[in-house]
Design an enzyme around this catalytic site. Structure first.
Site, short mmCIF file in Angstrom:
data_model
loop_
_atom_site.label_atom_id
_atom_site.label_comp_id
_atom_site.label_asym_id
_atom_site.label_seq_id
_atom_site.Cartn_x
_atom_site.Cartn_y
_atom_site.Cartn_z
CG ASP A 126 -0.39 -0.02 2.52
OD1 ASP A 126 0.85 -0.13 2.61
OD2 ASP A 126 -1.14 0.09 3.52
CB SER A 127 4.56 1.70 -0.32
OG SER A 127 4.69 0.56 -1.15
CG ASP B 251 0.60 -4.02 2.15
OD1 ASP B 251 0.82 -4.88 3.04
OD2 ASP B 251 1.38 -3.08 1.89
CE LYS C 63 3.53 -5.82 3.86
NZ LYS C 63 3.09 -4.57 4.51
CD GLU D 273 0.80 -1.30 8.20
OE1 GLU D 273 0.55 -0.48 9.12
OE2 GLU D 273 1.19 -0.95 7.07
CD GLU E 71 8.27 0.00 7.30
OE1 GLU E 71 7.29 -0.70 7.02
OE2 GLU E 71 8.49 1.12 6.79
O1 KIV Z 1 3.59 -1.06 1.55
C1 KIV Z 1 4.77 -1.43 1.48
O2 KIV Z 1 5.48 -1.20 0.51
C2 KIV Z 1 5.30 -2.17 2.62
C3 KIV Z 1 6.78 -2.36 2.68
C4 KIV Z 1 7.41 -1.11 3.09
C5 KIV Z 1 7.17 -3.49 3.56
O3 KIV Z 1 4.57 -2.57 3.48
#
Ligand code: KIV
Length: 262
Positions: free
Chosen positions: A34-35, A73, A102, A104, A171
């Site tokens: 989600d970056s 994510d 994934k 958090e 992280e």
């Molecule tokens: O969203 C993302 O790119 C991430 C990485 C920084 C691990 O969660």
């Protein structure tokens, strides 16, 4: 790979062209992170990313890399409230081409991890600095610096591992803590700003290429890359070779070096 001591090279990826390039450069795992809210959409953080954004980009990545493990994510708001909604959203990502999702958080999310795993969804946990909680954490700060907070991250990793997650991203935590966690659990760990002793590494593609310089509308000169970033394009002639250099550096344990760690 973790069992035989081979380091795992993971990279974020958001489209088919890069997915194909990364698959051919030997990247082990593509993370549709989600970056993308920051590096594609220009936002300050990841908090505006939706399930529609994530499924759209996951489909594109899956089209470009049919032979690579893809993790997507779960965006903020898609898994925290109730487990049934988390399951439906996770399934949407899986149907879009992800093999694993994934999310958090530690102790407070163990129950959700278990719920999804029992229903056949492989999970990657994300501990340490958790970008979706940036407002609660008071900014982009290293986590686990005090012995109390380090203990909490270690206990969260143990709980997630016992719940059956397949991977844990760590992280921005001290390298010493990441090493201790990696040695304490069977689940492979993937570090970003967490030292060379994790089972593997992940970087954001735009950081690896040296092209991310802060949110849209802010002067690039006001932006400072985090310590864990290395520009792999600087020392080579093409994007393909920059990605291949990253994979090699992870496998040979030359990345991250001491200057990239906390
Ligand atoms: O969203 C993302 O790119 C991430 C990485 C920084 C691990 O969660």
């Amino acid at each position: 790979m973790a069992e035989r001591g081979e380091k795992i090279a993971m990279l974020t990826c958001y489209d088919a062209s890069f997915a194909k390039l990364m698959e051919h450069a030997g990247v082990d795992i593509l993370l549709v992170g989600d970056s993308l809210g920051m590096v594609l959409q220009g936002a300050e953080n990841t908090l505006n990313v939706s399930m529609h954004h994530m499924t759209y980009h996951t489909k594109n990545v899956a089209a470009g890399a049919p032979n690579t493990l893809i993790i997507a994510d779960m965006p903020v708001g898609s898994y925290e409230h109730d487990n049934e909604a988390a399951y439906k959203n996770a399934l949407w990502l899986i149907k879009s081409g992800a093999h694993m999702v994934k999310f958090e958080g530690g102790g407070e999310r163990v129950n959700t991890a278990r719920y999804l795993i029992e229903r056949g969804v492989p999970i990657c946990a994300h501990l340490g600095f958790t970008p979706q909680s940036v407002n609660q954490l008071g900014g982009y700060k290293i986590q686990g610096k005090t012995s109390e907070s380090a203990q909490k991250i270690l206990q969260d990793a143990i709980a997630m591992s016992e719940a059956g997650v397949s991977l844990i991203v760590l992280e921005m935590v001290p390298a010493k803590l990441a090493k201790q966690i990696t040695e304490s659990i069977k689940t492979p760990t993937i570090g970003i700003g967490a030292g060379v002793d994790c089972s593997g590494q992940v970087l954001v593609l735009q950081d690896l290429l040296g092209i991310y310089n802060g949110p849209a509308g802010k002067a690039p000169s006001d932006f400072k890359s985090p310590r864990f970033v290395r520009n792999f394009l600087k020392d080579t002639h093409s994007i393909q070779s920059a990605v291949a250099c990253y994979v090699r550096a992870v496998k040979e344990k030359t990345f991250p070096a001491v200057e990239h760690c906390y």
